[in-house]
Design an enzyme around this catalytic site. Structure first.
Site, short mmCIF file in Angstrom:
data_model
loop_
_atom_site.label_atom_id
_atom_site.label_comp_id
_atom_site.label_asym_id
_atom_site.label_seq_id
_atom_site.Cartn_x
_atom_site.Cartn_y
_atom_site.Cartn_z
N HIS A 138 -2.31 -9.88 -1.18
CA HIS A 138 -3.47 -9.16 -1.72
C HIS A 138 -3.52 -7.74 -1.13
O HIS A 138 -3.66 -6.76 -1.88
CB HIS A 138 -4.76 -9.93 -1.38
N GLU A 139 -3.40 -7.64 0.18
CA GLU A 139 -3.51 -6.32 0.81
C GLU A 139 -2.41 -5.38 0.34
O GLU A 139 -2.64 -4.18 0.15
CB GLU A 139 -3.48 -6.46 2.34
N HIS B 35 -9.63 -3.76 -6.51
CA HIS B 35 -10.03 -5.14 -6.78
C HIS B 35 -10.18 -5.40 -8.26
O HIS B 35 -10.67 -4.55 -9.01
CB HIS B 35 -11.34 -5.46 -6.06
N HIS C 205 -3.21 -3.42 -2.62
CA HIS C 205 -3.91 -2.16 -2.34
C HIS C 205 -2.92 -1.09 -1.84
O HIS C 205 -3.01 0.07 -2.23
CB HIS C 205 -4.97 -2.37 -1.25
#
Lengths: 170, 79
Positions: free
Chosen positions: A120-121, A130, A124
């Site tokens: 997930h990170e 998101h 970014h």
């Protein structure tokens, strides 16, 4: 999916990463494997390629930290915020920080699975914001998924390919 | 033994911290409670909309439950 407003994407496809330190929750080999696989999730569907370096400054600097770690976004102890990462730009951009007050685990559904949090990170780190799709990896809240059968949800594939295009090898 | 704070105060604190960190709610600097309440309601609506909750601008159980979930610390909406 959503991307950061502005031109937050890497201008190159060959990116470097460096693991600056380790969590005591897992073995070094488990952390290394989790990080490598989390980056591979994105490499599988784009032209992006990741190379690990052991010294100097990488595009994506990875660290386990607690509380106020001097980036203006302090962590808050167990639970709550698990990690954060910065969108692509020079300096802090791309870097991923994991809250070492959490319990990160390798395969168990207990605690927080490092592979899932890291994947997930790194979304970014590559320019994704998101997503409002509850099934997306880039949804803000943590959900455990079976890591053995994990495949990147279509919303995330669409998001990252909108920035970098498809994997030319497939 | 210590007296537990009222549940409402707890919820307010959770919401304030959450909205301050993730939805750009300014930190409380004045005693203008009406203005503060309006700013909080606006951010609450943004948060409720993002998560597909009923958009009321008011703190309810459903909203607090989402705020309590473990999550990524990157804001949901760009500043």
């Amino acid at each position: 999916y959503s991307t950061f407003a502005g031109d937050y994407k890497w201008k190159k496809h060959d990116l470097t990463y460096r693991i600056e330190n380790y969590t005591p929750d897992m073995s070094v080999a488990e952390v290394d494997d989790s990080i490598k696989k989390a980056l591979q999730v994105w490499a599988d569907v784009t032209p992006l390629r990741f190379t690990r370096i052991y010294t100097g400054t990488a595009d994506i600097m990875i660290s386990f930290v607690v509380g106020d770690h001097r980036d203006g976004y302090p962590f808050d102890g167990p639970n709550g915020f698990l990690a954060h990462a910065f969108p692509p730009y020079e300096g802090l951009g791309g870097d991923a920080h994991f809250d070492d007050d959490e319990t990160f685990l390798y395969r168990s559904p207990e605690g927080y699975n490092l592979f899932l949090v890291a994947a997930h990170e790194f979304g970014h780190s590559l320019g994704l914001e998101h997503s409002q799709d509850p099934g997306a990896l880039m949804y803000p809240t943590y959900v455990y998924r079976d890591v053995d059968t994990f495949s990147l949800p279509q919303d995330d594939v669409n998001g990252i390919q909108s920035l970098y295009g498809k994997n030319p090898d497939i | 033994s210590p007296i537990a704070p009222p549940a409402d105060e707890d919820r307010e604190n959770i919401a304030e911290n959450y909205l301050n960190r993730l939805y750009g709610l300014p930190k409380q600097t004045s005693s203008d409670t009406e203005r503060r309440s309006s700013a909080m309601s606006l951010r609450l609506k943004e948060m409720q909309q993002f998560f597909g909750l009923k958009v009321t601008g008011k703190l309810n159980d459903e909203t607090v439950e989402v705020m309590k979930k473990p999550r990524c610390g990157v804001p949901d909406i760009a500043a």
